[in-house]
Write a protein that holds these residues in place. Structure first.
Motif, short mmCIF file in Angstrom:
data_model
loop_
_atom_site.label_atom_id
_atom_site.label_comp_id
_atom_site.label_asym_id
_atom_site.label_seq_id
_atom_site.Cartn_x
_atom_site.Cartn_y
_atom_site.Cartn_z
N LEU A 103 0.82 -1.21 0.00
CA LEU A 103 0.00 0.00 0.00
C LEU A 103 0.86 1.26 0.00
O LEU A 103 0.54 2.25 -0.67
CB LEU A 103 -0.94 -0.01 1.20
N THR A 104 1.99 1.22 0.71
CA THR A 104 2.92 2.36 0.73
C THR A 104 3.50 2.59 -0.66
O THR A 104 3.61 3.73 -1.11
CB THR A 104 4.04 2.11 1.74
N ALA A 107 0.95 4.10 -2.86
CA ALA A 107 0.81 5.54 -2.56
C ALA A 107 1.94 6.35 -3.19
O ALA A 107 1.76 7.52 -3.52
CB ALA A 107 0.80 5.76 -1.05
N ARG A 108 3.10 5.73 -3.37
CA ARG A 108 4.22 6.43 -4.00
C ARG A 108 4.10 6.47 -5.51
O ARG A 108 4.91 7.09 -6.19
CB ARG A 108 5.54 5.77 -3.60
N CYS A 130 -2.94 -6.17 -2.98
CA CYS A 130 -3.72 -4.94 -3.20
C CYS A 130 -5.21 -5.21 -2.98
O CYS A 130 -5.89 -4.42 -2.30
CB CYS A 130 -3.49 -4.41 -4.62
N ARG A 142 -7.36 2.39 -6.34
CA ARG A 142 -6.08 2.70 -5.71
C ARG A 142 -6.11 4.05 -4.99
O ARG A 142 -5.62 4.19 -3.88
CB ARG A 142 -4.97 2.69 -6.76
N THR A 143 -6.71 5.03 -5.66
CA THR A 143 -6.75 6.37 -5.07
C THR A 143 -7.57 6.39 -3.78
O THR A 143 -7.20 7.07 -2.81
CB THR A 143 -7.32 7.38 -6.07
N VAL A 146 -5.45 4.77 -0.99
CA VAL A 146 -4.40 5.67 -0.49
C VAL A 146 -5.01 6.76 0.38
O VAL A 146 -4.49 7.07 1.46
CB VAL A 146 -3.61 6.28 -1.68
N GLN A 147 -6.12 7.33 -0.05
CA GLN A 147 -6.77 8.37 0.74
C GLN A 147 -7.23 7.82 2.09
O GLN A 147 -7.01 8.45 3.13
CB GLN A 147 -7.97 8.92 -0.02
N GLY A 149 -6.01 5.20 3.64
CA GLY A 149 -4.81 4.89 4.42
C GLY A 149 -4.23 6.13 5.08
O GLY A 149 -3.76 6.07 6.23
N LYS A 150 -4.28 7.26 4.39
CA LYS A 150 -3.78 8.51 4.99
C LYS A 150 -4.71 8.98 6.11
O LYS A 150 -4.25 9.48 7.13
CB LYS A 150 -3.64 9.58 3.91
N LEU A 155 -0.50 5.69 6.21
CA LEU A 155 0.42 6.19 5.18
C LEU A 155 0.80 7.62 5.50
O LEU A 155 0.03 8.38 6.09
CB LEU A 155 -0.26 6.14 3.81
#
Length: 156
Positions: A103-104, A107-108, A130, A142-143, A146-147, A149-150, A155
């Motif tokens: 996941l990290t 995010a990159r 994933c 994916r987006t 990541v959102q 996770g933040k 993240l």
């Protein structure tokens, strides 16, 4: 003699004109459907070309200029500390260390193939990690993952 030639030429011309007229009438009568079809085709082709040029001819040309400029952002004191993921949230969601690592990298901005190469596993393994991480985070893309996770502190 000139008069005979003039009369002979005039009669010949009238005769040729009469023959041409009868041939024209014969062609028009015999081939009227084909002639009308050709005239309609020419009319529609001309109208289509005119309409196409009229519609596409007035497009404005938009020129786009991309300016790349480096912008310095002041560093806050909190950003100097290394990021530590929220382990309580990670355990509560049941996300494994490998899923968090994948996941990290997602995010990159890495693709599945790049992540697989970097972690020395197959691309299908990355897809599985994933899918499981997205499911645990309740994300479809994916987006979104990541959102989410933040938001949960997983993240940076």
């Amino acid at each position: 003699m000139k008069r005979h030639v003039l009369i002979y030429g005039l009669v010949g011309g009238l005769l040729i004109a009469a023959l041409q007229f009868t041939e024209y009438r014969f062609v028009v009568i015999e081939h009227s459907v084909e002639l009308y079809g050709a005239l309609v085709a020419i009319l529609f082709a001309t109208f289509g070309i005119w309409l196409g040029l009229r519609i596409t001819g007035r497009r404005e040309i938009i020129r786009e200029t991309v300016v790349v400029k480096e912008v310095l952002v002041p560093v806050e004191s909190a950003a100097l500390e290394p990021f530590a993921p929220n382990t309580a949230q990670q355990q509560a969601l049941g996300i494994t260390a490998r899923e968090l690592e994948v996941l990290t990298l997602v995010a990159r901005g890495f693709s599945n193939r790049e992540i697989a190469t970097q972690l020395f596993v197959s691309e299908n393994t990355i897809k599985t990690h994933c899918a499981r991480a997205f499911d645990k985070l309740g994300a479809a893309r994916r987006t979104q993952a990541v959102q989410r996770g933040k938001e949960l502190g997983l993240l940076p």
